[in-house]
Motif scaffolding. Structure first.
Motif: not given
Length: 252
Positions: A14-37
């Motif tokens: 479960l700890g691994i899942m939390v870290v992995l899923l949260a990292s995927l969320g942060r990656w999508q936020l970075r992709r959103a920032d790239e598209r905004r740029a």
């Protein structure tokens, strides 16, 4: 003992899942920032006043997405076809031709003139529309380079695209997958402006000029990010439940 081992395994997973899923969320936020740029760059470029291209135009003025016009003479003998460029699901080519900027000058801008459908297998490629002689005025929009396609048969290696050493080519306009400006300049001996022009104004030559645009839907990435963070939250709640039960001696 077995119960404690199961509890520990569940907590680790479960700890691994939390870290992995949260990292995927942060990656999508970075992709959103790239598209905004990208969206900001497109809007900024298109707000610039139209630019008249000349051989003396400074590189700093060649901003992507800026509207431009140019006067010059076509070098039809140096036309190149760019393969595998689809238009509304139909396979075809982009036609690229340099436009000489000044009489007696070796400076040119590479113009993406438009899209031409591919012929049936076994048939010769359809000829690019003939270009008029004399000085012509062409209008369009700047892009940084010829948009590239990923070469599935040659990932990460040297390109298989080969340009002729003598122009015009005996076999007609060469066909390549991707066209690098520096390689094209070396092959043709032209001095090219460090930007490419996508022709917009219709000229009645039958070419389609509906150029692809970068994906700028950053809201889609934000939606994906919220989903990943929600999954991470669920995994985090499950982690807390298992940990509390284990602390109370009940196990999972």
């Amino acid at each position: 003992m077995a119960r404690a081992h199961r509890t520990l395994t569940a907590l680790v997973l479960l700890g691994i899942m939390v870290v992995l899923l949260a990292s995927l969320g942060r990656w999508q936020l970075r992709r959103a920032d790239e598209r905004r740029a990208v969206l900001a760059a497109i809007e900024s470029g298109r707000r610039q006043p139209p630019l008249l291209l000349t051989a003396a135009t400074p590189s700093d003025d060649l901003r992507p997405w800026r509207p431009v016009s140019v006067q010059g003479r076509w070098r039809a003998d140096m036309t190149v076809r760019l393969d595998n460029r689809n238009q509304n699901g139909r396979p075809g080519y982009w036609i690229a031709t340099p436009l000489m900027l000044e009489e007696g000058s070796n400076t040119a801008v590479l113009v993406l003139r438009g899209w031409l459908p591919r012929t049936l297998p076994g048939e010769p490629p359809e000829a690019a529309p003939a270009l008029p002689d004399g000085v012509r005025t062409v209008s369009g929009e700047l892009v940084r380079r010829v948009p590239r396609l990923f070469e599935l048969w040659n990932p990460g290696g040297a390109s298989d695209d080969v340009l002729p050493t003598a122009w015009p080519s005996r076999d007609g306009p060469p066909t390549v997958q991707n066209l690098d400006l520096d390689a094209y300049a070396r092959a043709t001996g032209l001095h090219l402006l460090p930007a490419v022009m996508e022709q917009h104004a219709p000229s009645g030559d039958g070419l389609v000029r509906e150029w692809p645009q970068p994906s700028v839907d950053y809201n889609q990435n934000l939606g994906y990010a919220m989903q990943w963070f929600a999954f991470a939250g669920i995994a985090g709640i499950a982690f807390v439940v298992v940990a509390v039960r284990a602390a109370r001696g009940r196990g999972p």
